[in-house]
Design a protein around this motif. Sequence first.
Motif, mmCIF file in Angstrom:
data_model
loop_
_atom_site.group_PDB
_atom_site.id
_atom_site.type_symbol
_atom_site.label_atom_id
_atom_site.label_comp_id
_atom_site.label_asym_id
_atom_site.label_seq_id
_atom_site.Cartn_x
_atom_site.Cartn_y
_atom_site.Cartn_z
ATOM 1 N N PHE B 130 4.257 -5.521 -3.781
ATOM 2 C CA PHE B 130 3.472 -4.293 -3.754
ATOM 3 C C PHE B 130 4.281 -3.230 -3.006
ATOM 4 O O PHE B 130 4.662 -3.442 -1.854
ATOM 5 C CB PHE B 130 2.126 -4.505 -3.080
ATOM 6 C CG PHE B 130 1.254 -3.267 -3.169
ATOM 7 C CD1 PHE B 130 0.695 -2.889 -4.390
ATOM 8 C CD2 PHE B 130 1.065 -2.443 -2.079
ATOM 9 C CE1 PHE B 130 -0.067 -1.745 -4.475
ATOM 10 C CE2 PHE B 130 0.300 -1.297 -2.175
ATOM 11 C CZ PHE B 130 -0.282 -0.956 -3.373
ATOM 12 N N SER B 131 4.493 -2.132 -3.707
ATOM 13 C CA SER B 131 5.287 -1.028 -3.149
ATOM 14 C C SER B 131 6.602 -1.510 -2.576
ATOM 15 O O SER B 131 7.028 -1.106 -1.481
ATOM 16 C CB SER B 131 4.496 -0.293 -2.064
ATOM 17 O OG SER B 131 3.446 0.380 -2.625
ATOM 18 N N GLY B 132 7.266 -2.400 -3.303
ATOM 19 C CA GLY B 132 8.580 -2.870 -2.879
ATOM 20 C C GLY B 132 8.515 -3.961 -1.827
ATOM 21 O O GLY B 132 9.545 -4.513 -1.431
ATOM 22 N N GLN B 133 7.303 -4.290 -1.371
ATOM 23 C CA GLN B 133 7.194 -5.331 -0.330
ATOM 24 C C GLN B 133 6.791 -6.636 -0.993
ATOM 25 O O GLN B 133 5.831 -6.702 -1.745
ATOM 26 C CB GLN B 133 6.133 -4.944 0.700
ATOM 27 C CG GLN B 133 5.903 -6.012 1.750
ATOM 28 C CD GLN B 133 4.845 -5.616 2.752
ATOM 29 O OE1 GLN B 133 4.783 -4.470 3.156
ATOM 30 N NE2 GLN B 133 4.001 -6.558 3.137
ATOM 31 N N LYS B 134 7.595 -7.670 -0.758
ATOM 32 C CA LYS B 134 7.252 -8.977 -1.301
ATOM 33 C C LYS B 134 6.217 -9.612 -0.374
ATOM 34 O O LYS B 134 6.504 -9.895 0.793
ATOM 35 C CB LYS B 134 8.501 -9.857 -1.391
ATOM 36 C CG LYS B 134 8.229 -11.226 -1.978
ATOM 37 C CD LYS B 134 9.477 -12.080 -1.987
ATOM 38 C CE LYS B 134 9.140 -13.487 -2.454
ATOM 39 N NZ LYS B 134 10.282 -14.381 -2.366
#
Lengths: 271, 950
Positions: B130-134
């Motif tokens: 999500f938004s580049g966050q794993k």
Amino acid sequence: MVGFIILVLTLCSYAQEPIRIGIAPHSSARIIMETHHDVKSFLEKQFGRSVEIVTAKSFSEFSKRCNEGKSYDMIITSPNLAYLAQHIAHYQPLMTYTKGLETTILSRTPDVLTMAKYPLRVAGQDPISFSTLSAQEWLEKKGLHEGKEIVYTYYTSASDSLATILISEASDMVIMSWPNYMKLSDEVKAKVHIFYHSPAAPSRIYLAKEGNGISFAQWEAALEAFVRSPEGKAHLETIKLEGFKKLSLDALQDLKPIADKSYHRLQGEQP
Amino acid sequence: MKLSLTWKWLIVSLLVESMMLSVLVFRNIQQLSESLHVQTHMRLQEQATLLQSALVAPWLQMDYATIQSILEETAKMESIEYLVAIGSQSHIIASVGWKESAPLPLLEHDAFEAKSLQDHRFDTQVDVLFSGQKLGSVRIGVSTLFYIQAREAMLMKSIFIALIEVILSAVLLFSFGRWTAKHIAQLTQGANAIARGEYTKRLDLGPDLDTQGLASAFNTMAQTVQERVIALEVANEAEKKLLQEVSHQSALISSLLDSIPDLIFFKDTKGVYLGCNPPFAQLVGRSKEEIVGKTDYDMFDAKTAEFFRENDAKMMASCQARQNDEEVTYPDGRKVLLNTFKAPYFNNQGALEGIIGISRDITERKKAEEELIVARHAAEDANRVKSEFLANMSHELRTPLNAIMGMGTLLSDTPLSKEQSNFLLKLNHASELLNHLVSDILDYSKIEAGEIQLEVVEVNIDAFLEHMEALFRESATQKGIVLAFSSDADVPSLIATDALRLTQIINNLLSNALKFTAKGQVGLLIRLKNRRDTKHATLLFEVSDTGIGMRQEHIEALFQPFTQADNSTTREYGGTGLGLSIVRRLAHVMGGEIGVQSVEGRGSIFTLSLPVVVVQWERAPLQKVPVPITLEAKEPPTKSTIPTILIVDDTPSNIHTLSTMLKSDYRIKVAKDGLSALKIAAVQGAVDLILLDIVMPEMDGYAVCEQLKKDPYMQHIPVIFVTAKDGPEEQVHGFRLGAADYITKPFDPTVVKVCVKHQIELKCNQEELERLSLYDGLTQIANRRYFDASYDKIFKEALREKVSLAVLMMDIDYFKRYNDHYGHAAGDTCLVEVASALKQAVYRPSDLLARYGGEEFVVVLKDVTIDGACKVAHRLLQCVEELHLPHEHSSCASCVTLSIGVALKNTHSKLSQKELLIKADEALYEAKAEGRNRVVWHVYEEGEAEHGDL
């Protein structure tokens, strides 16, 4: 020699563990994630480690995790919960936003106090949210006491859901933060009346604690760098809270009454 | 073992079909596998996407219970065997269908096929982002049993269908093979029959469309073969006949070549002989067969062979026939001259194949030609000697005759008794007759000898008429006869013909007309008979008279030599009777014709029809002699009103005769040889015309004339040749040297006077025209042309004499305004009057006044000081002012005035002619700039200038 090996292993394990930042659920998880993306990317760059943004289903759940002091390395939360985290879980306040938090009470009509049936039905997001507590305090000052003139109902939902509750006459008044009011659509705004708009109160507080390989001084340095960075400026533009302000260790002392109220609610009046 | 075509075909076809079916089945199975594989992936991808969306919020909120319930709901979907949610620190946070304690299966991303077939399950893992966050990942296990079952079912079905198809194909192919083999056998039989010569063999392969077509094609082929065979037989017959014909022709050509006495040979382009005839073989000294295949180098010496080869190469390069003479030697040593004609020959495509040569022995002919040339030269020499004899005879006869006639004429001017006068008259008459007789006999003998050579020159018709009229005017006047000479308007103005002979013919006809006319009129009319084109025409010269005329019977004998109309005519009018005969023969020589019409007692008309080359058609009007202009300023040197004639002759009697004839009208100067004549003529203005004898010792008349015409100071003097030689060669030579005319001895006083007068008039007119071109037509003073020529002369004189020179440049003030307001006519009058006034102010003959252009005038003063020049300038101003020509629009005076710029060059000044003029002009512009009606002067010393204004 053994000590050195343990230290290296510890550092290696720290290096592998992500830094976790807990953010109070003042909005939906997706919005929280999006609005704090700049904080995340800056700290990843600053510490050279992955950073996770997490939140909780409710303020109560969030506060509970904060007070346990294990789930988050840094927290960004409302002033009352920040006070509790500082004094229970030993987080230390670092900085806040220059623009204070404002609370609003919405009604369908201006004459809700004379026209509505008593007890008035008032809806809020969470019993320990700062907005709810400050609005309730104002209403009490106006002689509208909980359980007598007012019955509170708490919804774990977004601000526009609260507005819908008001418009659909499931409630006489609703409490929400001013930023959440501003996010309502023009159509919804046209159907509600601002019954009360509070003066600015202390804003959200950045707190951190030593651990996970990061000292407090490193936290301080990292946030000071964030304030000056392009990511910091981008974050302010996104969140619209004007600027940053550094906090001293005793900066939250004035919040003790509302913090106590919050603590009591956490202990005995869990919704 | 030998297999029939049917079996071979069947086996090969089944093999090919089996291979194709195997490939098809394999390909279908492969496509099915790929399709199922892709579907499985897509399905997994969809499920993973759904899971990601559902898991983001609880994952962010760390709501693991919700995550567990989402996994349980998802696991209910078909073919999912297990789901495991793994946190960011690789710990299991929720699972369905998998024991948490059991180790998770290994992921082999690229081993889908092999792994799945073995375990009937496909394991994969997707990240929750999500938004580049794993946030974590989800492990998914999917059953692949359905995929393997589908593939096996497909394989079985494909094999079954392929087997059925192979069996059906075998049956069909076998039947078709049998049917085809049957028809091939029939075709083979038919082909064999054709090969045996049975061209009428035809096939019937049954009713099928294809076999019918095959049979039709075979039958058509058989038909064509049959026709070709017949045609070939006919062609063979024709070829045999043709070969016979060719053989016949070849024998004919060979016989022809052999019978031709000329040498004939032919070579290819490389110079190799392809054939020849016996004379050529004889020349070479070999047989015809030996010559074929040889080259010139094999048969002639190297030089001759090289010569032949070069000729051949030139001819082949140009591809054009050539002809040349070649001297060759026979084997017996005999040398002959051959005239060889060589031509290229080409094949059917037009490509050069070689050359054909035909040589003719011209040794004898050449010898005859050379002898002829020698004979001709001898004849020409003899003829030249004869011509010289005739010329000399002419000269020798005429010289004493001239003396007799001249003396007779002079004697008639002395006091004589009546009897003496009578004797003298008869003497003159007899000598005239003798003169005519000599001339006619000489002319006639020349014509008879064919020695008349035409000298074509340009003849101006108007001038010709004028000349003829001048010749006969006096004689006619004496007899009281009117001359009417004219030409039609459509007659060309300039023609090319033999002027001498034309003059001789017309002169003769006019002489006769005058002779036989006692009163009335003699006319010469030139008419256009026809116009062939723009360059050629035939003119008709009509000489008419109102004389005695002739009877018709006399006209026939008129042109016979030594014949006149009747004997009485000879008695009364004299003459040799050769004149008209000469005229007619001359006319014939010139391509013309003489005709005559006559009525006795009324007159005759003689016509000369003469073809001429037209040089110019348009008739220019005759130039009128302009009225002489009187000039008061410097003008060209005046000449004596009585022209001076220089007579050059080594014979005193001739000098005496000519001077006696001319002295009453002209001043006479005499020179007895050429050098003396040149000395006299060299004095400018001393001589106006020269009468020049041709035959003189040391320096003949031609040489004198040549010197005169080369000298720029003497070339304008007209020269009239005086000669006893009247041949056209001499006359033409004289004209080419620049002579204006000629007079033949013995002298006819009338001819001499007319000729001299005509030339003097021409010279005067020419001088007048020249003079007029130097003067301005309006103001009657020298023009710019005259100024340019004279200024150059004066400037050089001043340099040579080392004296000063002043140029006064003048301009009429505000002349444009004068013209604009008073009109151009008034402007012209003003210019005339100003010029007249200026002439009053320039006194010295050596001073030059000219109109420089427009309203500008210029005066050049030689040997003058600046004071003198300024005085002249003031005098010029004053003269113009005194005219009192009103000029209301002048800004400097009420009348016409001048501005004058003076530039004076002293002896040491280096100013050139042009610079002095420019300085004067600059001074003039200064005078204008300073207010006009004034004089500004500059004096130029060596490198310095002094100036002032007045």
